[in-house]
Design a protein around this motif. Structure first.
Motif, PDB file in Angstrom:
ATOM      1  N   PHE A  66      19.501 -32.815 -32.597  1.00  0.00           N
ATOM      2  CA  PHE A  66      20.035 -31.454 -32.647  1.00  0.00           C
ATOM      3  C   PHE A  66      21.420 -31.463 -33.272  1.00  0.00           C
ATOM      4  O   PHE A  66      22.190 -32.416 -33.127  1.00  0.00           O
ATOM      5  CB  PHE A  66      20.152 -30.870 -31.245  1.00  0.00           C
ATOM      6  CG  PHE A  66      18.859 -30.679 -30.502  1.00  0.00           C
ATOM      7  CD1 PHE A  66      17.637 -31.022 -31.039  1.00  0.00           C
ATOM      8  CD2 PHE A  66      18.886 -30.143 -29.216  1.00  0.00           C
ATOM      9  CE1 PHE A  66      16.458 -30.840 -30.345  1.00  0.00           C
ATOM     10  CE2 PHE A  66      17.703 -29.944 -28.499  1.00  0.00           C
ATOM     11  CZ  PHE A  66      16.499 -30.307 -29.071  1.00  0.00           C
ATOM     12  N   THR A  67      21.748 -30.387 -33.962  1.00  0.00           N
ATOM     13  CA  THR A  67      23.112 -30.174 -34.430  1.00  0.00           C
ATOM     14  C   THR A  67      23.525 -28.740 -34.110  1.00  0.00           C
ATOM     15  O   THR A  67      22.673 -27.857 -33.962  1.00  0.00           O
ATOM     16  CB  THR A  67      23.264 -30.422 -35.932  1.00  0.00           C
ATOM     17  OG1 THR A  67      22.350 -29.568 -36.644  1.00  0.00           O
ATOM     18  CG2 THR A  67      22.995 -31.865 -36.302  1.00  0.00           C
ATOM     19  N   ILE A  68      24.845 -28.523 -34.023  1.00  0.00           N
ATOM     20  CA  ILE A  68      25.364 -27.213 -33.616  1.00  0.00           C
ATOM     21  C   ILE A  68      26.449 -26.769 -34.581  1.00  0.00           C
ATOM     22  O   ILE A  68      27.639 -26.856 -34.293  1.00  0.00           O
ATOM     23  CB  ILE A  68      25.867 -27.243 -32.150  1.00  0.00           C
ATOM     24  CG1 ILE A  68      26.384 -25.874 -31.718  1.00  0.00           C
ATOM     25  CG2 ILE A  68      26.888 -28.360 -31.917  1.00  0.00           C
ATOM     26  CD1 ILE A  68      26.702 -25.763 -30.221  1.00  0.00           C
ATOM     27  N   PRO A  69      26.067 -26.252 -35.738  1.00  0.00           N
ATOM     28  CA  PRO A  69      27.061 -25.725 -36.663  1.00  0.00           C
ATOM     29  C   PRO A  69      27.525 -24.321 -36.248  1.00  0.00           C
ATOM     30  O   PRO A  69      26.820 -23.623 -35.517  1.00  0.00           O
ATOM     31  CB  PRO A  69      26.290 -25.662 -37.994  1.00  0.00           C
ATOM     32  CG  PRO A  69      24.870 -25.499 -37.584  1.00  0.00           C
ATOM     33  CD  PRO A  69      24.705 -26.189 -36.271  1.00  0.00           C
ATOM     34  N   ARG A  70      28.688 -23.958 -36.698  1.00  0.00           N
ATOM     35  CA  ARG A  70      29.166 -22.607 -36.443  1.00  0.00           C
ATOM     36  C   ARG A  70      29.797 -22.036 -37.705  1.00  0.00           C
ATOM     37  O   ARG A  70      30.294 -22.774 -38.561  1.00  0.00           O
ATOM     38  CB  ARG A  70      30.153 -22.543 -35.278  1.00  0.00           C
ATOM     39  CG  ARG A  70      31.533 -23.123 -35.521  1.00  0.00           C
ATOM     40  CD  ARG A  70      32.375 -23.073 -34.243  1.00  0.00           C
ATOM     41  NE  ARG A  70      32.738 -21.711 -33.877  1.00  0.00           N
ATOM     42  CZ  ARG A  70      33.219 -21.348 -32.683  1.00  0.00           C
ATOM     43  NH1 ARG A  70      33.390 -22.274 -31.738  1.00  0.00           N
ATOM     44  NH2 ARG A  70      33.538 -20.089 -32.424  1.00  0.00           N
ATOM     45  N   ASP A  71      29.773 -20.710 -37.779  1.00  0.00           N
ATOM     46  CA  ASP A  71      30.366 -19.996 -38.906  1.00  0.00           C
ATOM     47  C   ASP A  71      31.240 -18.901 -38.317  1.00  0.00           C
ATOM     48  O   ASP A  71      30.748 -17.825 -37.959  1.00  0.00           O
ATOM     49  CB  ASP A  71      29.272 -19.413 -39.799  1.00  0.00           C
ATOM     50  CG  ASP A  71      29.816 -18.764 -41.063  1.00  0.00           C
ATOM     51  OD1 ASP A  71      31.014 -18.401 -41.086  1.00  0.00           O
ATOM     52  OD2 ASP A  71      29.052 -18.598 -42.008  1.00  0.00           O
ATOM     53  N   VAL A  77      26.910 -19.027 -34.222  1.00  0.00           N
ATOM     54  CA  VAL A  77      26.707 -20.436 -33.913  1.00  0.00           C
ATOM     55  C   VAL A  77      25.205 -20.679 -33.919  1.00  0.00           C
ATOM     56  O   VAL A  77      24.427 -19.807 -33.506  1.00  0.00           O
ATOM     57  CB  VAL A  77      27.310 -20.810 -32.551  1.00  0.00           C
ATOM     58  CG1 VAL A  77      26.902 -22.226 -32.151  1.00  0.00           C
ATOM     59  CG2 VAL A  77      28.831 -20.717 -32.594  1.00  0.00           C
ATOM     60  N   TYR A  78      24.818 -21.838 -34.362  1.00  0.00           N
ATOM     61  CA  TYR A  78      23.405 -22.172 -34.481  1.00  0.00           C
ATOM     62  C   TYR A  78      23.096 -23.434 -33.679  1.00  0.00           C
ATOM     63  O   TYR A  78      23.985 -24.226 -33.356  1.00  0.00           O
ATOM     64  CB  TYR A  78      23.045 -22.406 -35.947  1.00  0.00           C
ATOM     65  CG  TYR A  78      23.445 -21.267 -36.850  1.00  0.00           C
ATOM     66  CD1 TYR A  78      24.675 -21.270 -37.510  1.00  0.00           C
ATOM     67  CD2 TYR A  78      22.608 -20.169 -37.029  1.00  0.00           C
ATOM     68  CE1 TYR A  78      25.064 -20.222 -38.323  1.00  0.00           C
ATOM     69  CE2 TYR A  78      22.992 -19.109 -37.849  1.00  0.00           C
ATOM     70  CZ  TYR A  78      24.217 -19.143 -38.491  1.00  0.00           C
ATOM     71  OH  TYR A  78      24.594 -18.090 -39.286  1.00  0.00           O
ATOM     72  N   LEU A  79      21.854 -23.607 -33.378  1.00  0.00           N
ATOM     73  CA  LEU A  79      21.371 -24.865 -32.816  1.00  0.00           C
ATOM     74  C   LEU A  79      20.166 -25.276 -33.664  1.00  0.00           C
ATOM     75  O   LEU A  79      19.098 -24.669 -33.559  1.00  0.00           O
ATOM     76  CB  LEU A  79      20.979 -24.735 -31.347  1.00  0.00           C
ATOM     77  CG  LEU A  79      20.566 -26.048 -30.691  1.00  0.00           C
ATOM     78  CD1 LEU A  79      21.772 -26.995 -30.581  1.00  0.00           C
ATOM     79  CD2 LEU A  79      19.981 -25.802 -29.296  1.00  0.00           C
ATOM     80  N   GLN A  80      20.394 -26.267 -34.504  1.00  0.00           N
ATOM     81  CA  GLN A  80      19.320 -26.801 -35.320  1.00  0.00           C
ATOM     82  C   GLN A  80      18.618 -27.906 -34.541  1.00  0.00           C
ATOM     83  O   GLN A  80      19.251 -28.904 -34.189  1.00  0.00           O
ATOM     84  CB  GLN A  80      19.870 -27.348 -36.642  1.00  0.00           C
ATOM     85  CG  GLN A  80      18.811 -27.974 -37.538  1.00  0.00           C
ATOM     86  CD  GLN A  80      17.793 -26.964 -38.044  1.00  0.00           C
ATOM     87  OE1 GLN A  80      18.159 -25.869 -38.472  1.00  0.00           O
ATOM     88  NE2 GLN A  80      16.507 -27.327 -37.984  1.00  0.00           N
ATOM     89  N   MET A  81      17.358 -27.700 -34.273  1.00  0.00           N
ATOM     90  CA  MET A  81      16.600 -28.639 -33.454  1.00  0.00           C
ATOM     91  C   MET A  81      15.493 -29.256 -34.291  1.00  0.00           C
ATOM     92  O   MET A  81      14.615 -28.542 -34.801  1.00  0.00           O
ATOM     93  CB  MET A  81      15.999 -27.916 -32.243  1.00  0.00           C
ATOM     94  CG  MET A  81      17.038 -27.217 -31.385  1.00  0.00           C
ATOM     95  SD  MET A  81      16.343 -26.520 -29.866  1.00  0.00           S
ATOM     96  CE  MET A  81      15.259 -25.274 -30.533  1.00  0.00           C
ATOM     97  N   ASN A  82      15.562 -30.564 -34.439  1.00  0.00           N
ATOM     98  CA  ASN A  82      14.562 -31.301 -35.203  1.00  0.00           C
ATOM     99  C   ASN A  82      13.816 -32.270 -34.292  1.00  0.00           C
ATOM    100  O   ASN A  82      14.271 -32.572 -33.185  1.00  0.00           O
ATOM    101  CB  ASN A  82      15.242 -32.078 -36.335  1.00  0.00           C
ATOM    102  CG  ASN A  82      15.985 -31.178 -37.298  1.00  0.00           C
ATOM    103  OD1 ASN A  82      15.555 -30.060 -37.600  1.00  0.00           O
ATOM    104  ND2 ASN A  82      17.114 -31.650 -37.800  1.00  0.00           N
ATOM    105  N   SER A  83      12.689 -32.751 -34.757  1.00  0.00           N
ATOM    106  CA  SER A  83      11.887 -33.721 -33.999  1.00  0.00           C
ATOM    107  C   SER A  83      11.665 -33.245 -32.571  1.00  0.00           C
ATOM    108  O   SER A  83      11.862 -33.995 -31.606  1.00  0.00           O
ATOM    109  CB  SER A  83      12.576 -35.094 -34.004  1.00  0.00           C
ATOM    110  OG  SER A  83      12.781 -35.557 -35.324  1.00  0.00           O
ATOM    111  N   LEU A  84      11.242 -32.020 -32.432  1.00  0.00           N
ATOM    112  CA  LEU A  84      11.087 -31.431 -31.108  1.00  0.00           C
ATOM    113  C   LEU A  84      10.000 -32.114 -30.315  1.00  0.00           C
ATOM    114  O   LEU A  84       8.983 -32.583 -30.871  1.00  0.00           O
ATOM    115  CB  LEU A  84      10.805 -29.941 -31.240  1.00  0.00           C
ATOM    116  CG  LEU A  84      12.059 -29.100 -31.557  1.00  0.00           C
ATOM    117  CD1 LEU A  84      11.663 -27.737 -32.092  1.00  0.00           C
ATOM    118  CD2 LEU A  84      12.924 -28.956 -30.320  1.00  0.00           C
TER     119      LEU A  84
END
Length: 125
Positions: A66-71, A77-84
Motif C-alpha cells: 500500500f502507498t498513501i499519497p496526498r495532494d 489523500v489516497y490509499l493505493q492498495m496493490n496485491s490485495l
C-alpha cells in the motif's frame, strides 16, 4: 468534512485506489490516516501521512503493498492498495487531525479528530 470513496469488490492479487476528500478543514495542516475495521474486529491503523507529505507510516500488513499519497492542492489523500488479499477485506476509513509537526504520523486511533464515513473493500479468493 472527510469523505472516503473507491471501495469495491476485487479478486485477490488485484488493486484498488481509495480516495479521501476533505472539505471545510485546513487540510494542509492535518496529518491523515487510513484505518480499517473487519466485522467483529477493532478498527486498526493501516497507513498515515504527515501534513507535509514528507513522512509516511504503514502497518506491517500494508508495507510494500500500500502507498498513501496526498495532494494538498486538491485536498485529497489516497490509499493505493496493490496485491490485495482476502484478509484485507474491511471497511476503510480516512481520518485526520491537526498537527504542528510536518513529519510526525500518528498510528493511534484516538489521536484523530475527523473521520470519514467508510468505504467497503471486499477481496475475494
Amino acid at each position: 468534512q472527510l469523505q472516503a470513496s473507491g471501495g469495491g469488490l476485487v479478486q485477490a492479487g488485484g488493486s484498488l485506489r481509495l480516495s479521501c476528500a476533505a472539505s471545510g478543514l485546513p487540510f494542509s495542516g492535518h496529518a491523515v490516516g487510513w484505518f480499517r475495521q473487519a466485522p467483529g474486529e477493532e478498527r486498526t491503523f493501516v497507513a498515515g501521512i504527515s501534513r507535509s507529505g514528507s513522512s509516511t507510516n504503514y502497518a506491517d500488513s500494508a508495507k510494500e503493498r500500500f502507498t498513501i499519497p496526498r495532494d494538498n492542492a486538491k485536498n485529497m489523500v489516497y490509499l493505493q492498495m496493490n496485491s490485495l488479499k482476502p484478509e484485507d477485506t474491511a471497511v476503510y476509513y480516512c481520518a485526520s487531525h491537526s498537527s504542528f509537526s510536518t513529519i510526525r504520523v500518528s498510528t493511534t486511533l484516538n489521536r484523530y479528530d475527523y473521520w470519514g464515513q467508510g468505504t467497503q473493500v471486499t477481496v475475494s479468493s
